[in-house]
Scaffold this active site. Sequence first.
Site, PDB file in Angstrom:
ATOM      1  N   SER A   1       0.966  -1.131  -0.077  1.00 27.57           N
ATOM      2  CA  SER A   1      -0.008   0.150   0.017  1.00 27.57           C
ATOM      3  C   SER A   1       0.919   1.365  -0.035  1.00 27.57           C
ATOM      4  CB  SER A   1      -0.847  -0.003   1.088  1.00 27.57           C
ATOM      5  OG  SER A   1      -1.803  -0.887   1.211  1.00 27.57           O
TER       6      SER A   1
ATOM      7  N   HIS B   1      -4.024   0.461  -4.517  1.00 26.33           N
ATOM      8  CA  HIS B   1      -3.536  -0.701  -5.035  1.00 26.33           C
ATOM      9  C   HIS B   1      -4.035  -0.787  -6.664  1.00 26.33           C
ATOM     10  CE1 HIS B   1      -1.963  -3.131  -1.684  1.00 26.33           C
ATOM     11  NE2 HIS B   1      -2.489  -2.219  -1.141  1.00 26.33           N
TER      12      HIS B   1
ATOM     13  N   HIS C   1      -5.496  -9.246  -0.655  1.00 21.48           N
ATOM     14  CA  HIS C   1      -5.653  -9.553   0.765  1.00 21.48           C
ATOM     15  C   HIS C   1      -6.888 -10.520   1.238  1.00 21.48           C
ATOM     16  CE1 HIS C   1      -3.828  -5.504  -0.106  1.00 21.48           C
ATOM     17  NE2 HIS C   1      -3.133  -5.491   0.828  1.00 21.48           N
TER      18      HIS C   1
ATOM     19  N   TYR D   1      -8.541  -9.794   3.689  1.00 24.70           N
ATOM     20  CA  TYR D   1      -9.518  -9.105   4.369  1.00 24.70           C
ATOM     21  C   TYR D   1     -10.592  -8.891   3.009  1.00 24.70           C
ATOM     22  CZ  TYR D   1      -6.938  -5.037   3.046  1.00 24.70           C
ATOM     23  OH  TYR D   1      -6.156  -4.130   1.937  1.00 24.70           O
ATOM     24  N   GLU D   2     -10.126  -8.863   2.008  1.00 15.24           N
ATOM     25  CA  GLU D   2     -10.858  -8.583   0.818  1.00 15.24           C
ATOM     26  C   GLU D   2     -11.923  -9.550   0.456  1.00 15.24           C
ATOM     27  OE1 GLU D   2      -8.846  -6.465  -2.818  1.00 15.24           O
ATOM     28  OE2 GLU D   2      -7.389  -7.259  -1.653  1.00 15.24           O
TER      29      GLU D   2
ATOM     30  N   ALA E   1       3.208  -2.011   3.744  1.00 20.58           N
ATOM     31  CA  ALA E   1       2.988  -0.859   4.785  1.00 20.58           C
ATOM     32  C   ALA E   1       2.679  -1.677   6.107  1.00 20.58           C
ATOM     33  CB  ALA E   1       1.936   0.197   4.276  1.00 20.58           C
TER      34      ALA E   1
ATOM     35  N   MET F   1      -1.572  -6.705   7.516  1.00 25.55           N
ATOM     36  CA  MET F   1      -2.675  -7.439   7.041  1.00 25.55           C
ATOM     37  C   MET F   1      -2.197  -8.193   5.731  1.00 25.55           C
ATOM     38  SD  MET F   1      -5.511  -4.505   7.259  1.00 25.55           S
ATOM     39  CE  MET F   1      -5.505  -3.331   8.813  1.00 25.55           C
ATOM     40  N   SER F   2      -0.874  -8.529   5.526  1.00 29.19           N
ATOM     41  CA  SER F   2      -0.674  -8.785   4.240  1.00 29.19           C
ATOM     42  C   SER F   2       0.734  -9.895   4.369  1.00 29.19           C
ATOM     43  CB  SER F   2      -0.135  -8.064   3.221  1.00 29.19           C
ATOM     44  OG  SER F   2       1.084  -7.121   3.544  1.00 29.19           O
TER      45      SER F   2
ATOM     46  N   ASN G   1       3.176   3.976  10.191  1.00 29.41           N
ATOM     47  CA  ASN G   1       2.378   4.663  11.478  1.00 29.41           C
ATOM     48  C   ASN G   1       2.491   3.777  12.765  1.00 29.41           C
ATOM     49  OD1 ASN G   1       0.319   2.548  10.215  1.00 29.41           O
ATOM     50  ND2 ASN G   1      -0.439   2.805  12.263  1.00 29.41           N
TER      51      ASN G   1
ATOM     52  N   HIS H   1      -6.126   5.195   7.113  1.00 27.53           N
ATOM     53  CA  HIS H   1      -5.536   4.581   5.969  1.00 27.53           C
ATOM     54  C   HIS H   1      -4.814   5.670   5.063  1.00 27.53           C
ATOM     55  CE1 HIS H   1      -4.571   1.776   2.547  1.00 27.53           C
ATOM     56  NE2 HIS H   1      -5.233   2.657   1.666  1.00 27.53           N
TER      57      HIS H   1
HETATM   58  N1  HPA Z   1      -2.010  -2.222  11.328  1.00 28.48           N
HETATM   59  C1  HPA Z   1      -2.209  -3.059  10.236  1.00 28.48           C
HETATM   60  N2  HPA Z   1      -1.778  -2.910   9.111  1.00 28.48           N
HETATM   61  C2  HPA Z   1      -1.307  -1.675   8.770  1.00 28.48           C
HETATM   62  C3  HPA Z   1      -1.363  -0.700   9.786  1.00 28.48           C
HETATM   63  C4  HPA Z   1      -1.643  -0.873  11.120  1.00 28.48           C
HETATM   64  O1  HPA Z   1      -1.232  -0.098  12.052  1.00 28.48           O
HETATM   65  N3  HPA Z   1      -0.543   0.525   9.255  1.00 28.48           N
HETATM   66  C5  HPA Z   1      -0.397   0.014   7.883  1.00 28.48           C
HETATM   67  N4  HPA Z   1      -0.690  -1.285   7.665  1.00 28.48           N
END
Ligand code: HPA
Length: 277
Positions: free
Chosen positions: A31, A62, A84, A86-87, A114, A212-213, A236, A248
């Site tokens: 991402s 994406h 992903h 979650y999709e 990310a 998440m990946s 972050n 996001h």
């Molecule tokens: N958590 C999960 N996935 C992420 C985060 C996060 O804080 N930042 C970027 N992808």
Amino acid sequence: MDLMDMLNESADYIRSRAGNDRIDVAIVLGSGLGDMADEIEDAIAIDYHDIPHFPVSTVPGHKGRLVIGRLEGHRVMCMQGRFHYYEGYSMAEVVYPVRVMKVMGIDSLFLTNAAGCVNKGWNPGDLMIIKDHIKLIADSPLRGANPDALGPRFFDMTRAYDKALIETTEKIAAELGINIRKGVYMLFTGPAFETPAEIGFARIAGADAVGMSTVPEAIAASHMGMHTLGISCLTNMAAGILDQPLNHEEVLETGERVKKDFSALVRGVIKAWPVFF
Ligand code: HPA
């Protein structure tokens, strides 16, 4: 249809568009990091929805295409956008493109993502080499009948993240003056960001980053004996560390901010990519 037949059809289609020349490294861009694909020379782009049996990405940020061409003297295939869990895809669907890579004869995989920073001593914008991962969620891309043609039923994960590639990356980062971190990435399913309590748990468990990946792909790659490198852009501080909500946009903004370092590191690592075979 048999999985191997599907994989071969996908691989044949990609070769029909991009040619049969050996591809040295496949790169998966996370991402906010997808712009890197624009640096590939003599590039051919193939939309995922044109490739037989490929899933199609749905996340903003994406793009959803393969970019094949040259980078730093190597032939590379870049996934601009990934799939992903979650999709709604199954884990097996998430790792489908990695299996296509292997069927195409690609043995090196460079995964990027990310991630949220769990380690309180680090900062948003830091880049982290993944030295290991934690997956507590029960599902696995290898759950179910084992595709024997790809790898064994039970397989090693002690070398899931290749030692030589980690060392190469540390060396290149030092040469470039990039302060690179090295740590453990923990998979959460998303799409909700984690709770502060979950981040506290991740830290106790030994995680430095959450995301998440990447983990499904690294597992499938290990199954097939591929050499894998993982780099997280810590976009972050993870939930509950700072007194502020997560979103996001922050993930994409930090990706944008570290674009230059990220690109320099990826290029440097590709240039120095060890020859395994
Ligand atoms: N958590 C999960 N996935 C992420 C985060 C996060 O804080 N930042 C970027 N992808």
